[in-house]
Design a protein around this motif. Structure first.
Motif, PDB file in Angstrom:
ATOM      1  N   PHE A  96       1.564  -1.176   0.129  1.00  0.00           N
ATOM      2  CA  PHE A  96      -0.001  -0.258   0.098  1.00  0.00           C
ATOM      3  C   PHE A  96       1.015   1.399   0.169  1.00  0.00           C
ATOM      4  O   PHE A  96       0.615   2.179  -0.520  1.00  0.00           O
ATOM      5  CB  PHE A  96      -1.244   0.022   1.367  1.00  0.00           C
TER       6      PHE A  96
ATOM      7  N   THR B  55       3.171   1.129  -3.093  1.00  0.00           N
ATOM      8  CA  THR B  55       2.618   1.428  -4.169  1.00  0.00           C
ATOM      9  C   THR B  55       1.738   3.362  -4.613  1.00  0.00           C
ATOM     10  O   THR B  55       1.950   3.838  -5.015  1.00  0.00           O
ATOM     11  CB  THR B  55       0.751   0.365  -4.748  1.00  0.00           C
ATOM     12  N   SER B  56       1.525   3.706  -3.112  1.00  0.00           N
ATOM     13  CA  SER B  56       0.767   4.746  -3.201  1.00  0.00           C
ATOM     14  C   SER B  56       1.586   6.050  -3.226  1.00  0.00           C
ATOM     15  O   SER B  56       1.377   6.895  -4.384  1.00  0.00           O
ATOM     16  CB  SER B  56      -0.271   5.527  -2.116  1.00  0.00           C
TER      17      SER B  56
ATOM     18  N   LEU C 128       1.697   8.661  -6.909  1.00  0.00           N
ATOM     19  CA  LEU C 128       1.798   9.729  -6.926  1.00  0.00           C
ATOM     20  C   LEU C 128       2.860  10.456  -7.574  1.00  0.00           C
ATOM     21  O   LEU C 128       2.425  11.520  -8.379  1.00  0.00           O
ATOM     22  CB  LEU C 128       2.137   9.907  -6.111  1.00  0.00           C
TER      23      LEU C 128
ATOM     24  N   GLY D 215      -3.739   1.081  -2.950  1.00  0.00           N
ATOM     25  CA  GLY D 215      -2.804   2.491  -2.863  1.00  0.00           C
ATOM     26  C   GLY D 215      -2.482   3.431  -4.547  1.00  0.00           C
ATOM     27  O   GLY D 215      -2.536   4.850  -4.295  1.00  0.00           O
ATOM     28  N   LEU D 216      -3.365   2.829  -4.803  1.00  0.00           N
ATOM     29  CA  LEU D 216      -3.767   2.765  -6.114  1.00  0.00           C
ATOM     30  C   LEU D 216      -4.421   4.521  -6.716  1.00  0.00           C
ATOM     31  O   LEU D 216      -4.841   5.477  -6.552  1.00  0.00           O
ATOM     32  CB  LEU D 216      -3.377   1.757  -7.358  1.00  0.00           C
TER      33      LEU D 216
ATOM     34  N   CYS E  79      -5.730   5.779  -3.873  1.00  0.00           N
ATOM     35  CA  CYS E  79      -5.659   6.760  -2.177  1.00  0.00           C
ATOM     36  C   CYS E  79      -4.832   7.183  -3.893  1.00  0.00           C
ATOM     37  O   CYS E  79      -4.617   8.838  -2.681  1.00  0.00           O
ATOM     38  CB  CYS E  79      -5.028   5.834  -1.129  1.00  0.00           C
ATOM     39  N   SER E  80      -3.587   7.423  -4.211  1.00  0.00           N
ATOM     40  CA  SER E  80      -2.747   8.144  -4.371  1.00  0.00           C
ATOM     41  C   SER E  80      -3.085   9.100  -5.236  1.00  0.00           C
ATOM     42  O   SER E  80      -2.958  10.676  -5.469  1.00  0.00           O
ATOM     43  CB  SER E  80      -1.764   7.223  -5.955  1.00  0.00           C
TER      44      SER E  80
ATOM     45  N   GLU F 218       3.987  13.198  -1.000  1.00  0.00           N
ATOM     46  CA  GLU F 218       4.154  11.823  -1.027  1.00  0.00           C
ATOM     47  C   GLU F 218       3.666  11.569   0.556  1.00  0.00           C
ATOM     48  O   GLU F 218       3.460  10.246   1.596  1.00  0.00           O
ATOM     49  CB  GLU F 218       5.494  11.478  -0.834  1.00  0.00           C
TER      50      GLU F 218
ATOM     51  N   ALA G 272       0.137  10.783   0.807  1.00  0.00           N
ATOM     52  CA  ALA G 272       0.492   9.492   0.675  1.00  0.00           C
ATOM     53  C   ALA G 272       0.037   8.852   1.458  1.00  0.00           C
ATOM     54  O   ALA G 272      -0.678   8.217   1.549  1.00  0.00           O
ATOM     55  CB  ALA G 272       1.064   9.263  -0.624  1.00  0.00           C
TER      56      ALA G 272
ATOM     57  N   GLY H 194     -10.714   3.421  -9.707  1.00  0.00           N
ATOM     58  CA  GLY H 194      -9.024   4.395  -9.503  1.00  0.00           C
ATOM     59  C   GLY H 194      -8.709   4.052 -10.960  1.00  0.00           C
ATOM     60  O   GLY H 194      -8.979   5.405 -10.981  1.00  0.00           O
TER      61      GLY H 194
END
Length: 245
Positions: free
Chosen positions: A66, A69-70, A74, A148-149, A151-152, A158, A161, A236
């Motif tokens: 998570f 990836t986030s 980003l 993660g994708l 939420c980014s 960062e 994130a 996403g």
């Protein structure tokens, strides 16, 4: 789906990961370090270690993927790479699936390494087969990738994130049954737990730990986790906007 563009995108992301040694170390080595800590925390209390280590094999990949990836997604958004991809014929969902597939391959390596260590070096034992534990650990890591994708898209830095950790990951860890069995929770807490995908990952791992053969509950739980992955990727895709044709 543009298979050539999809494959090229997956290859580019894997190439970036291969050259990002700190991230690769975090993905591959950190679960091992954390599982070793769990082993020595429960030294002399083997049954507790067996349960905790099995559950952690699902939680650690979820949390690590998570975060990785986030932040990685980003960077793609803020550097303009994602915007350039959106000017090509590749579809928005294809882009997200490319990122999901690339990180899923990294998650597979992570799950195999962490599970191998837990069984052969730390003494983890389960009634069910090892490959099912690896399968569920990888599914959990992919769940972390998908969330993660998603939420980014709502972060600008960062730091922002990482701030999604307390909102998205930690409540799932607290309510997944790690500390208190879900059936012993207050009704409203159990209701929240029932809609969180990590709860089903943990239940599936415990099913493997207690049963020699795969159970219907385990397959149902694994299906729910994979359904949550698809839903997160689809949501996403809605956050991506083409700036030019």
């Amino acid at each position: 789906m543009h298979a050539r563009l999809l494959g090229a995108t997956v290859g580019r992301i894997l190439g970036q990961l291969r050259h990002d040694r700190p991230t690769m170390a975090l993905v591959l080595l950190m679960p091992i370090v954390l599982l070793t800590l769990v082993k020595y925390m429960f030294s002399g209390n083997d049954p507790s270690f067996q349960r905790a280590a099995l559950v952690m094999l699902g939680i650690f990949p979820f949390v690590l993927m998570f975060v990785v990836t986030s932040i990685a997604m980003l960077r793609e958004r803020t550097s303009g790479t994602l915007e350039r991809l959106l000017t090509t014929p590749i579809g928005k969902l294809d882009i997200l699936f490319a990122y999901g597939l690339a990180f899923a391959l990294a998650a597979t390596a992570q799950g195999a390494v962490a599970t191998g260590l837990a069984y052969w070096l730390l003494g983890l034992e389960t009634a069910g087969p090892v490959w099912l534990v690896i399968l569920i650990a990888v599914a959990n890591a992919v769940l972390g990738v998908a969330l993660g994708l998603l939420c980014s898209a709502f972060a600008r830095t960062e730091f922002q994130a990482v701030q999604f950790m307390p909102a998205v990951a930690i409540p799932q860890i607290l309510l997944c049954g790690l500390f208190v069995p879900r059936e012993q929770m207050a009704g409203w807490l159990e209701a929240i737990s029932n809609v969180l995908p990590l709860s089903y990952s943990v239940e599936a791992l415990l099913e493997v730990g207690a049963n020699v053969d795969p159970t219907g509950v385990m397959w149902r739980d694994l299906g729910i986790v994979l359904g949550a992955v698809v839903l997160a990727l689809a949501l996403g895709g809605l956050t991506l906007r083409r700036r030019s044709a």
